[in-house]
Design a protein around this motif. Sequence first.
Motif, PDB file in Angstrom:
ATOM      1  N   GLU A  36       0.820  -1.217   0.000  1.00 49.64           N
ATOM      2  CA  GLU A  36       0.000   0.000   0.000  1.00 49.64           C
ATOM      3  C   GLU A  36       0.851   1.263   0.000  1.00 49.64           C
ATOM      4  O   GLU A  36       0.497   2.262  -0.636  1.00 49.64           O
ATOM      5  N   ARG A  37       1.996   1.244   0.711  1.00 50.53           N
ATOM      6  CA  ARG A  37       2.814   2.454   0.785  1.00 50.53           C
ATOM      7  C   ARG A  37       3.395   2.804  -0.586  1.00 50.53           C
ATOM      8  O   ARG A  37       3.442   3.974  -0.967  1.00 50.53           O
ATOM      9  N   VAL A  38       3.846   1.803  -1.318  1.00 58.79           N
ATOM     10  CA  VAL A  38       4.432   2.105  -2.623  1.00 58.79           C
ATOM     11  C   VAL A  38       3.347   2.577  -3.591  1.00 58.79           C
ATOM     12  O   VAL A  38       3.590   3.475  -4.403  1.00 58.79           O
ATOM     13  N   VAL A  39       2.144   2.013  -3.497  1.00 61.32           N
ATOM     14  CA  VAL A  39       1.052   2.481  -4.353  1.00 61.32           C
ATOM     15  C   VAL A  39       0.689   3.927  -3.999  1.00 61.32           C
ATOM     16  O   VAL A  39       0.451   4.758  -4.890  1.00 61.32           O
ATOM     17  N   ALA A  40       0.665   4.243  -2.711  1.00 58.76           N
ATOM     18  CA  ALA A  40       0.386   5.625  -2.292  1.00 58.76           C
ATOM     19  C   ALA A  40       1.448   6.582  -2.829  1.00 58.76           C
ATOM     20  O   ALA A  40       1.128   7.696  -3.284  1.00 58.76           O
ATOM     21  N   ALA A  41       2.713   6.161  -2.814  1.00 57.80           N
ATOM     22  CA  ALA A  41       3.798   7.002  -3.336  1.00 57.80           C
ATOM     23  C   ALA A  41       3.681   7.146  -4.853  1.00 57.80           C
ATOM     24  O   ALA A  41       3.934   8.230  -5.405  1.00 57.80           O
ATOM     25  N   MET A  42       3.298   6.076  -5.531  1.00 52.05           N
ATOM     26  CA  MET A  42       3.064   6.142  -6.981  1.00 52.05           C
ATOM     27  C   MET A  42       1.958   7.148  -7.298  1.00 52.05           C
ATOM     28  O   MET A  42       2.082   7.970  -8.220  1.00 52.05           O
TER      29      MET A  42
END
Length: 300
Positions: A36-42
């Motif tokens: 979820e964190r990497v998707v939020a950063a994307m």
Amino acid sequence: MHDFAADIAACAKDVEAGLAQHLDVARLSGPGPAAERVVAAMRHGALDGGKRLRPLLVRQAAAIFNVSPANALTAGLAVEMVHCYSLIHDDLPAMDDDDLRRGRLTVHKAFDEASAILAGDALLTHAFGLLADPICHPDPSVRIALVTELVAGSGAGGMVGGQMRDIEGEQGGFSGDQISTMQAMKTGALIRASVRMGAILGGADARALSVVTAYAEAAGRAFQLADDILDVTATPEAMGKATGKDANAGKQTLVAQLGLDGAKVRLAQTVNDALSALRTFGPKADGLRATARYFASREN
């Protein structure tokens, strides 16, 4: 008369919606659940901003060959995801070290450096997944051609190689035409790929592809030259990021080489080169013509 304002607004709306739909935990998962964190950063690095000029070029070039905006969207999303990854990585401390992008915190400031690197990596990776999907185009040979084109525009002989040349130039200086070569790779290559991908979607023959390529290369030069001029003339508020960095870093640009007035003359000539390349296409190329003119007149 072509309505450029309506054209760019419609494209930006479609791209924003497409990216918001695609950059989703469920959609990006497989074989494991997407972090979820990497998707939020994307999403931070790709949504809520940007003029979406590269997808617009895909759409406008495709329109010459009677491809609808809807059928050009997926390829445009792929190009924009590559562009957004490049911005996330460019902003990192090891590169341009910027705190602001599009008027808000860069990804490494809003999250952290590791998350920013991984978000860029993921955007780049999933861009090619989009091009490989049959929704992009029903013909596998066309999808392969699109992948090949985006690789060329974004890889070591294109955008990434241009960034490397830029770093080398900051350290050792540029001579002769090295600035132009660097800029044609760092900025121009992805613009070139965008236009060519639109033509490939439309089944352009070799001659038509050559014509749009001449336009795209001139348009890419115009875009970068305008960017260099804005770095000197625009405010940080207008640009949504720091300005004056080139001069403060002693960076060699065409503006530094030619002077501001000389650069503006060169910009006008370059836009004319882009427009001249499209003579054979008639009104169907009015979108591309309007975008070339916009490159010269933009204020951010």
